[in-house]
Design an enzyme around this catalytic site. Structure first.
Site, PDB file in Angstrom:
ATOM      1  N   LYS A  49      19.000 -31.529  -0.425  1.00  0.00           N
ATOM      2  CA  LYS A  49      17.743 -31.993   0.165  1.00  0.00           C
ATOM      3  C   LYS A  49      16.726 -30.853   0.149  1.00  0.00           C
ATOM      4  O   LYS A  49      17.071 -29.716   0.454  1.00  0.00           O
ATOM      5  CB  LYS A  49      18.020 -32.448   1.596  1.00  0.00           C
ATOM      6  N   GLU A  67      21.781 -49.129  14.437  1.00  0.00           N
ATOM      7  CA  GLU A  67      21.082 -49.587  15.639  1.00  0.00           C
ATOM      8  C   GLU A  67      21.867 -50.671  16.364  1.00  0.00           C
ATOM      9  O   GLU A  67      21.901 -50.715  17.597  1.00  0.00           O
ATOM     10  CB  GLU A  67      19.680 -50.098  15.260  1.00  0.00           C
ATOM     11  N   ARG A  95      16.391 -54.405  14.170  1.00  0.00           N
ATOM     12  CA  ARG A  95      17.748 -54.550  13.638  1.00  0.00           C
ATOM     13  C   ARG A  95      18.732 -55.070  14.680  1.00  0.00           C
ATOM     14  O   ARG A  95      19.707 -55.724  14.355  1.00  0.00           O
ATOM     15  CB  ARG A  95      18.274 -53.171  13.218  1.00  0.00           C
TER      16      ARG A  95
HETATM   17  C1  TPP Z   1      17.000 -48.915  10.029  1.00  0.00           C
HETATM   18  C2  TPP Z   1      16.458 -47.525   9.943  1.00  0.00           C
HETATM   19  N1  TPP Z   1      16.788 -46.620  10.889  1.00  0.00           N
HETATM   20  C3  TPP Z   1      16.290 -45.368  10.813  1.00  0.00           C
HETATM   21  C4  TPP Z   1      15.470 -45.002   9.795  1.00  0.00           C
HETATM   22  C5  TPP Z   1      14.835 -43.609   9.771  1.00  0.00           C
HETATM   23  N2  TPP Z   1      15.291 -42.866   8.591  1.00  0.00           N
HETATM   24  C6  TPP Z   1      14.538 -42.765   7.482  1.00  0.00           C
HETATM   25  S1  TPP Z   1      15.279 -41.901   6.274  1.00  0.00           S
HETATM   26  C7  TPP Z   1      16.607 -41.605   7.246  1.00  0.00           C
HETATM   27  C8  TPP Z   1      17.729 -40.776   6.728  1.00  0.00           C
HETATM   28  C9  TPP Z   1      18.277 -41.340   5.502  1.00  0.00           C
HETATM   29  O1  TPP Z   1      19.299 -40.507   5.053  1.00  0.00           O
HETATM   30  P1  TPP Z   1      19.955 -40.784   3.654  1.00  0.00           P
HETATM   31  O2  TPP Z   1      20.138 -42.242   3.461  1.00  0.00           O
HETATM   32  O3  TPP Z   1      21.153 -39.941   3.538  1.00  0.00           O
HETATM   33  O4  TPP Z   1      18.833 -40.326   2.637  1.00  0.00           O
HETATM   34  P2  TPP Z   1      18.215 -38.871   2.417  1.00  0.00           P
HETATM   35  O5  TPP Z   1      16.960 -38.811   3.205  1.00  0.00           O
HETATM   36  O6  TPP Z   1      19.222 -37.870   2.877  1.00  0.00           O
HETATM   37  O7  TPP Z   1      17.958 -38.808   0.969  1.00  0.00           O
HETATM   38  C10 TPP Z   1      16.471 -42.204   8.501  1.00  0.00           C
HETATM   39  C11 TPP Z   1      17.456 -42.130   9.590  1.00  0.00           C
HETATM   40  C12 TPP Z   1      15.142 -45.982   8.836  1.00  0.00           C
HETATM   41  N3  TPP Z   1      14.307 -45.730   7.819  1.00  0.00           N
HETATM   42  N4  TPP Z   1      15.663 -47.215   8.927  1.00  0.00           N
END
Ligand code: TPP
Length: 668
Positions: free
Chosen positions: A282, A390, A418
């Protein structure tokens, strides 16, 4: 002319040689860093998938082949490669390029996204539809390691495995959600080490990464360390295999050659679902973001602040995805803002937890954004981060409450959508004392349509046993939090992303449930508001006063139970009632007021025929991205907009100030 600007579409990538691709990746990174430094945005995630995006667009034939980005926050390189370079500087600004894939922007965007965990289901749907049509396009989906463990993704994997759906699943594993990924699933993934195949390609790999500009040496060091820790598992990814999904990997995700070889082979040979496990870093290529992955996950308002970096890089975000903020020492020229509602709330929660051992906190993968990271520092054993789950968070809270604890669950309004059934079936049906902190209620800004907190109120209003409250300021937030923990029913406390008003701290005495507050007396118009928008109501009342109107202002504090007595006492004799809320205009607070007046009018003619103007987020539309200030202007929820709407309403209703009538009567 750069290579990036010379591209006419992703097809041009197929003609490029390795050296050009390496250069292109550098240009994409530079563009992303440069743009996000001005607009804010999801920096770390997007920088991590640059090579992955370039290679996927080389091996696929988009838009015929369909490339789905789960969540969609990491799709900046995809946007740059698919015709949006010239507009990219408008990223996340009003009328500009969105921060997530948007079908209205490009044929290459398969789905409007924003919420995590939808990618696999959508991709499976596309693959099943393709098979129905007997057509031959490839379907690929990129899903992060945190999004992979959402309930929705697991449901999809379950189905994909049984149906044997032919599709390419790219697991982008950087061991990070916004914070480090949590959970047994993530531990399972991190136990899978680099396989023998990649040991074999060691030399090719080293040679290619040494050539990556600036970041090459760092990557090489990283890769050497990585290889040292190689343990060959008999069957890496056995879990997926057992589900019926062919597992390939892990593949070093910044190695163009390794990625291309793997994807080509997978696409050529697959006859069912294939999951390619890609390891990425990242923030890759921008050292501050690699070092501080949490703060650089994303950046919302204010746009990135200039940083004094040690490596010649001079940009960085001031605030991450409406999430973690950089420490003040990292900011330059930034004025000190009053603490935001989230911070005030988490500080008060910590104080409440000191007094009541039963208080525990839950977050669904957003410890920094919800302010609960602070709580965890003080009470590490009383905080549960369940990952992007959630639904589980809310039902877990039910269980904790049934077990005698006093859980506080903080979830952004948009993500709480959700867990609606969990709120209905588990929390409310069982009437348990769960306090839901509905964070980011109202307009949130640059994240756009998927993230605005505008649908929770109308939905929650239907739920038995649930108390729904929202404060007019951060002072009242602390009092309402005390109120929530001082009673025994489900309690939803809605508060915005905004900064507070910098009010001095006073003793946060609880407020009796369902007690509204009259802030101003007046005889012509009643402005009744719910939540921090009440402050704008007061300012508008001042302006209307200057125009000759006598305006009363009511701070509802509770949407449920609604303080009918106080409300109706204020409504009596008014020429116009105006309701204010920063939420969908129908079905919420304004509707509750309208219904109360209408019902009162059945028995009492004094309440008949009083015009009610409901002011909220205009009906039946999503609100696009843009700064909160811009969005309040275009939805007419800033002071000017509210004033105009009230003036239009009095004109349409043909009413004049009572004082004017009196004057006219006297002069007649
Ligand atoms: C339902 C939901 N909950 C929380 C989020 C907030 N959120 C956005 S990106 C993220 C992390 C995603 O991590 P990952 O899937 O590993 O992708 P990365 O950013 O590491 O590439 C979160 C928690 C969201 N977008 N949707």
């Amino acid at each position: 002319m750069t290579l990036l600007s010379s591209l006419t579409g992703p097809r041009d990538l197929k003609r490029m040689n390795h050296q050009q691709l390496v250069q292109l990746c550098g240009e994409i990174r530079g563009t992303i860093i440069d743009t996000v430094s001005r607009t804010g945005g999801h920096l770390g995630s997007s920088l991590g998938v640059v090579e992955l995006t370039v290679v996927l667009h080389r091996v696929l034939d988009s838009p015929k082949d369909r490339l789905v980005w789960d969540t969609g926050h990491q799709a900046y390189a995809h946007k740059l490669l698919t015709g949006r370079l010239d507009r990219f500087e408008t990223l996340r600004q009003l009328g500009g390029v969105g921060g997530f894939p948007r079908r209205s922007e490009s044929d290459h965007d398969v789905m409007d996204g924003g919420h995590a965990g939808t990618g696999l289901s959508v991709a499976e749907g596309l693959a099943l539809a393709r098979d129905e049509r007997h057509s031959d396009e490839q379907i690929a989906v990129v899903v992060g390691d945190a999004a992979l463990m959402t309930g929705l993704s697991l449901e999809a994997l379950n189905d994909i495995g049984t149906r044997h759906t032919r599709m390419l699943i790219v697991l982008n594993d950087n061991e990070m959600s916004i914070s480090p990924t949590v959970g047994a699933f993530s531990q399972y993934l991190s136990r899978i080490k680099l396989s023998r195949t990649w040991r074999g390609s060691k030399r090719v790999y080293d040679d290619s990464i040494k050539k990556v500009p600036i970041v090459g040496p760092t990557l090489l060091e990283w890769s050497i360390r990585f290889r040292k820790s190689i343990i060959n598992f008999g069957q890496p990814g056995q879990l997926f295999e057992d589900l019926g999904i062919t597992y390939v990997g892990p593949v070093p995700g910044h190695n163009l050659l390794a990625l291309e070889r793997t994807f080509r082979r997978a696409l050529r040979d697959m006859d069912g679902p294939v999951l390619v496990h890609v390891r990425t870093r990242k923030g890759r290529g921008y050292r501050p973001a690699e070092a501080d992955k949490i703060s650089f996950h994303g950046a919302a308002l204010p746009p990135m602040t200039v940083l004094e970096g040690g490596d010649g890089n001079t940009v960085g975000p001031a605030q991450a995805e409406g999430d973690a903020a950089l420490s003040s020492s990292q900011r330059k020229d930034s004025k000190k803002k009053p603490p935001n509602y989230t911070t005030v709330l988490s500080d008060e929660l910590i104080r409440i937890a000191a007094e009541d051992q039963r208080v525990v906190a839950i977050t669904a993968g957003m410890p920094t954004g919800t302010g609960l990271a602070k709580f965890e520092q003080v009470y590490p054993t009383r905080m549960y981060d369940v990952g992007i789950a959630e639904q589980h968070a809310v039902t877990l809270a039910t269980g904790l409450a049934l077990g005698g604890q006093r859980p506080f669950v903080a979830i952004y309004s948009t993500f709480l959508q959700r867990a609606f059934d969990q709120l209905v079936h588990d929390v409310c049906q069982n009437d348990v004392p769960v306090v839901i902190g509905v964070d980011r209620a109202g307009l949130v800004g640059e994240d756009g349509t998927s993230h605005q907190g505008m649908f929770a109120l109308p939905a929650q209003r239907q739920l038995p046993n649930l108390v729904i409250a929202s404060p007019k300021d951060e002072q009242e937030l602390r009092r309402l939090l005390r109120t929530a923990f001082g009673q025994d029913h489900p309690f939803a406390l809605h508060y915005p992303r905004d900064a507070g008003f910098d009010l001095p701290a006073v003793d946060p005495t609880p407020i009796p449930i369902g007690q509204a507050e009259v802030l101003r007396e007046g005889t012509d118009i009643l402005i009744a508001g719910f939540g921090p928008i009440v402050a704008r109501g007061i300012l508008v009342a001042d302006r209307l006063k200057a125009r000759g109107w006598s305006v009363a202002v009511l701070n509802a504090r509770f949407l449920k139970p609604l303080d009918r007595d106080t409300l109706l006492a204020q409504v009596r004799g008014k020429r116009l009632v105006v309701t204010l809320e920063e939420s969908a205009a129908t079905g919420g607070f304004g509707s509750a007021v309208l219904e109360a007046i209408s019902e009162a009018g059945i028995a009492d003619p004094q309440f008949r025929g009083i015009p009610v103007k409901q002011i909220g987020i205009p009906q039946d539309r999503f609100v696009d991205h843009g700064s909160v200030v811009d969005l309040r202007r275009v939805t007419r929820l800033d002071e000017d907009g509210i004033e105009e709407q009230v003036v239009e309403a009095v004109q349409a209703a043909g009413i004049t100030p009572a004082s004017k009538d009196r004057l006219e009567a006297r002069t007649a």
